[in-house]
Every structure is written in structure tokens, then in C-alpha cells.
Design a protein around this motif. Sequence first.
Motif, mmCIF file in Angstrom:
data_model
loop_
_atom_site.group_PDB
_atom_site.id
_atom_site.type_symbol
_atom_site.label_atom_id
_atom_site.label_comp_id
_atom_site.label_asym_id
_atom_site.label_seq_id
_atom_site.Cartn_x
_atom_site.Cartn_y
_atom_site.Cartn_z
ATOM 1 N N ALA A 71 -8.122 12.731 -4.578
ATOM 2 C CA ALA A 71 -6.726 12.548 -4.177
ATOM 3 C C ALA A 71 -6.103 13.835 -3.652
ATOM 4 C CB ALA A 71 -5.913 12.042 -5.369
ATOM 5 N N THR A 129 -7.393 5.773 4.797
ATOM 6 C CA THR A 129 -6.242 6.635 5.062
ATOM 7 C C THR A 129 -5.709 6.379 6.458
ATOM 8 O OG1 THR A 129 -7.033 8.406 3.602
ATOM 9 C CG2 THR A 129 -5.451 9.022 5.302
ATOM 10 N N CYS A 185 0.563 10.300 -5.941
ATOM 11 C CA CYS A 185 1.553 10.149 -4.877
ATOM 12 C C CYS A 185 2.830 10.888 -5.244
ATOM 13 C CB CYS A 185 1.857 8.671 -4.615
ATOM 14 S SG CYS A 185 2.913 7.891 -5.863
ATOM 15 N N THR A 186 3.718 10.982 -4.273
ATOM 16 C CA THR A 186 5.065 11.512 -4.489
ATOM 17 C C THR A 186 6.070 10.466 -4.026
ATOM 18 O OG1 THR A 186 5.073 12.563 -2.299
ATOM 19 C CG2 THR A 186 4.336 13.906 -4.160
ATOM 20 N N VAL A 243 6.507 13.097 -8.811
ATOM 21 C CA VAL A 243 5.064 13.142 -8.575
ATOM 22 C C VAL A 243 4.422 12.238 -9.621
ATOM 23 C CG1 VAL A 243 3.049 14.613 -8.224
ATOM 24 C CG2 VAL A 243 5.344 15.551 -7.873
ATOM 25 N N ASP A 272 -6.147 7.042 -4.039
ATOM 26 C CA ASP A 272 -4.779 6.587 -3.808
ATOM 27 C C ASP A 272 -3.962 6.527 -5.087
ATOM 28 O OD1 ASP A 272 -4.033 6.092 -1.055
ATOM 29 O OD2 ASP A 272 -5.716 4.705 -1.000
ATOM 30 N N THR A 309 -3.468 13.837 3.952
ATOM 31 C CA THR A 309 -2.020 13.680 3.895
ATOM 32 C C THR A 309 -1.366 14.682 4.835
ATOM 33 O OG1 THR A 309 -0.150 13.425 2.361
ATOM 34 C CG2 THR A 309 -1.605 15.307 1.999
ATOM 35 N N ALA A 353 1.491 20.898 -1.475
ATOM 36 C CA ALA A 353 0.628 19.733 -1.660
ATOM 37 C C ALA A 353 0.028 19.769 -3.058
ATOM 38 C CB ALA A 353 -0.475 19.703 -0.605
ATOM 39 N N LYS A 369 -9.482 11.730 1.271
ATOM 40 C CA LYS A 369 -8.063 11.449 1.513
ATOM 41 C C LYS A 369 -7.481 12.519 2.420
ATOM 42 C CE LYS A 369 -4.724 8.592 0.936
ATOM 43 N NZ LYS A 369 -4.900 7.195 1.379
ATOM 44 N N ARG A 376 2.073 4.033 -5.974
ATOM 45 C CA ARG A 376 3.072 4.331 -4.957
ATOM 46 C C ARG A 376 4.456 4.313 -5.595
ATOM 47 N NH1 ARG A 376 -0.642 5.919 -2.772
ATOM 48 N NH2 ARG A 376 -1.459 5.506 -0.678
ATOM 49 N N CYS A 380 -4.463 2.514 -7.452
ATOM 50 C CA CYS A 380 -3.510 3.098 -6.513
ATOM 51 C C CYS A 380 -2.139 3.182 -7.166
ATOM 52 C CB CYS A 380 -3.437 2.297 -5.211
ATOM 53 S SG CYS A 380 -2.907 0.581 -5.404
ATOM 54 N N ALA A 414 -1.906 14.750 -2.140
ATOM 55 C CA ALA A 414 -0.585 14.241 -1.763
ATOM 56 C C ALA A 414 0.299 15.412 -1.380
ATOM 57 C CB ALA A 414 0.048 13.461 -2.920
#
Length: 380
Positions: free
Chosen positions: A270, A172, A333-334, A342, A330, A229, A281, A227, A375, A373, A272
Motif C-alpha cells: 500500500a 490502480t 487510505c486518507t 488516515v 487498497d 498514488t 505520503a 500501488k 476508503r 480495501c 497513499a
Amino acid sequence: MPGCRLADIWDNDVTEVIGMTEVLLAVGTRKGLFIGRRRGGTWEFDEGPYFNAQAVYSVAIDTRGERPRLLAGGDSAHWGPSVFHSDDLGRGWTEPARPAVKFPKDTGTSLERVWQLHPAAAEPDVVYAGTEPAALYRSEDRGETFELVRPLWEHPTRSKWVPGGGGEGLHTVVTDKRDPRAVTVAVSTAGVFRTTDGGASWSPSNSGVSAVFLPDPDPEFGQCVHKVTQDAATPDRLYLQNHWGVYRSDDAGSHWTDIGEGLPSTFGFAVAAHPHRGDTAYVFPINADADRVPADHRCRVFRTADAGKSWEPLSAGLPREDHYGTVLRDALCTDDADPAGVYFGNRNGEVFASADDGDSWQQLASHLPDVLCVRAAVVG
């Protein structure tokens, strides 16, 4: 998973390809990188994976420049790990002639994998890489070459860092849009470390985070942080998913408060943050460290909209039957859309997406290799 032939599109100018893609989704798996593109509200995936048979542990979509750049940390069983980049949304990939990330000879070690690729929030050309063995690298040319951040590598506590079940990885990196000198990293299993002087010195930042597996459950360092964020509205507010425990810091990591009450389990990998909405979050609870399946065998993302005072399950459109797909650190995510997208992928090879902040979901892919992961970013 639907396929999309892009050969006809690729014959045109790359700018047109970028303009036709509204949201880009990159899914790193145990056997390659899969890329999805949303156009006009419809998702289409490129045919077959990029980096076939390579484990892709890290992906970044860098939208800071005039043209987006994709970065991928691949790991070939034959050639070893490398960092690739693409300036045409995945149409073509470049691998530097010399390794982008390499341990200097005097360290006596070698690169096993790149766990994290992070475009810095306050420096347009800077990209950070987190690796295994646990180290931080800095690039000043958008990820083409990297230099080891020596003060963290030579930190006096390093000799006492112990690899976790997944290895000793720096997984991270969090940067501060207000101050390029402030960087927060997390290492499994050393915990959170922070610099405020551009990496010249580093301090453990784990006060309040438990290490239930150690004789002393409240050490200065040695936590198995999974993790971290950053809150969208309050940069000093961080959220942390621990090996047992979900936490919030309101002072950039100096102190942490347990916010796990209301979750079916506080174990997970996780976390995010919402890209625009403060105090918001997402986590994906797992039953236990010895039972790594979704909490209560139910496929649910949990969202807080009040910085962890309460949590609500989000499951509309997700599988309702017993579910066993674990979401890794990972793989949640957003994007930066409004409302926010999301996304999460799991070890069953499934990928799910929400286009409305998590209120409802659709399945985008199934039967992929193990998802490592995910993204996503608005690129058009």
C-alpha cells in the motif's frame, strides 16, 4: 466494534442522514462491506455487513455531485462479481439489471473481479473500473454502466503480461484534474501504463522501476507494481509501492527514482498520499515477499513529508506487541479532512484510524473478516 441502529434515522429524509454523518468509512472485507460513520468526533458502525458473504475488493466514495455516491465491487461465490451503487450513504444499494462491467464476447474471457473503482478527477460523471483479467472500463453515468477501453485491452504487449501471485489485475487508476485525457494505470504484473489522449493509445511507464524476479531486472514492462498514488500539490509527482522498492516520479511516470532508503523494508503493498499537503505520503512496510508480516513484526505506518528523502514511523496508539497483520494494496487510505484522516485495515480484521495526519491512532474495529480495501471521505 460498536454497533449503531440506524432504523430511526432512516425514517427521516436522506439529506438529514447525510448531514449527520461527518466522515464516512467503508471497509471492504472477504465477507462483506462494513460502514462506519463519524459524528461529533465519535465513530459508530452500522449493524452487520452489507453484501454478506461477498468479497468486496473495491470501494469508492464519490463526493463530486450534490449527493455522495458509494460504489462497491462485490464478488459472490454463487452469482459472480458485480458493481453496486448507493446514493444514501449505504442505506440502500442498487445493482443494475444488466451487469455493469462485462467483457464483450469477442474477448473470449469473463470478469473475475473488480479491483478498482475510481471517480475521475476532471470529469464529473466519469468513473473508471479496473478488473481481473487486467482491463480498464469507463463509465459516463457515475458507475451504472461501463465500456471496455479497447486500446489498452488490445495493447501489443498484452500477450506477454503474466499474472502475479494475486492474479492479473488492473488495480490502480490515477486521473489528472488538469487534463481528462491523462490517465495512469497499474497492472500486476505488467507495470504502469499511461495515456495522454483519452485512452486511444497507451505506453509503458516503468523506467527506473526494478523487477528483481526477472532475468532482466529493468524491463520496459512486466514489473509487479503494487500501488500508485498522486501527490496532492504536484499532480505530475507520483509515488509507487513495488514488489520490492518504493519510488517517486516527478514527470507523471516517465521516470522513477528509488526513495526507499530509511524504511525498514521496501516490500509492501500500500501507498497513499496526503490529501492536501504536498510531498507527503504513507506506506506500510512488510518484511518480505516470502514473509508477509509487518516489518520487524511492528505495527507502524511510515510517513514522508519531503517526497521520500526521509521517513518517520507513526505508531502512537497502535499495538506495541508483536504484530502480524498484513495491509493489502487498497487497505490504506486518507480522507479529505483537514487535518487529514488516515486509515488502514489488515488481514487480521483490524481497522485503525488517525484524525491528525497519522500522528496518533485509535483502533476502530477488530475481528472483522480479512480486510481487502478501505476508503474514507468527508460527506457532511
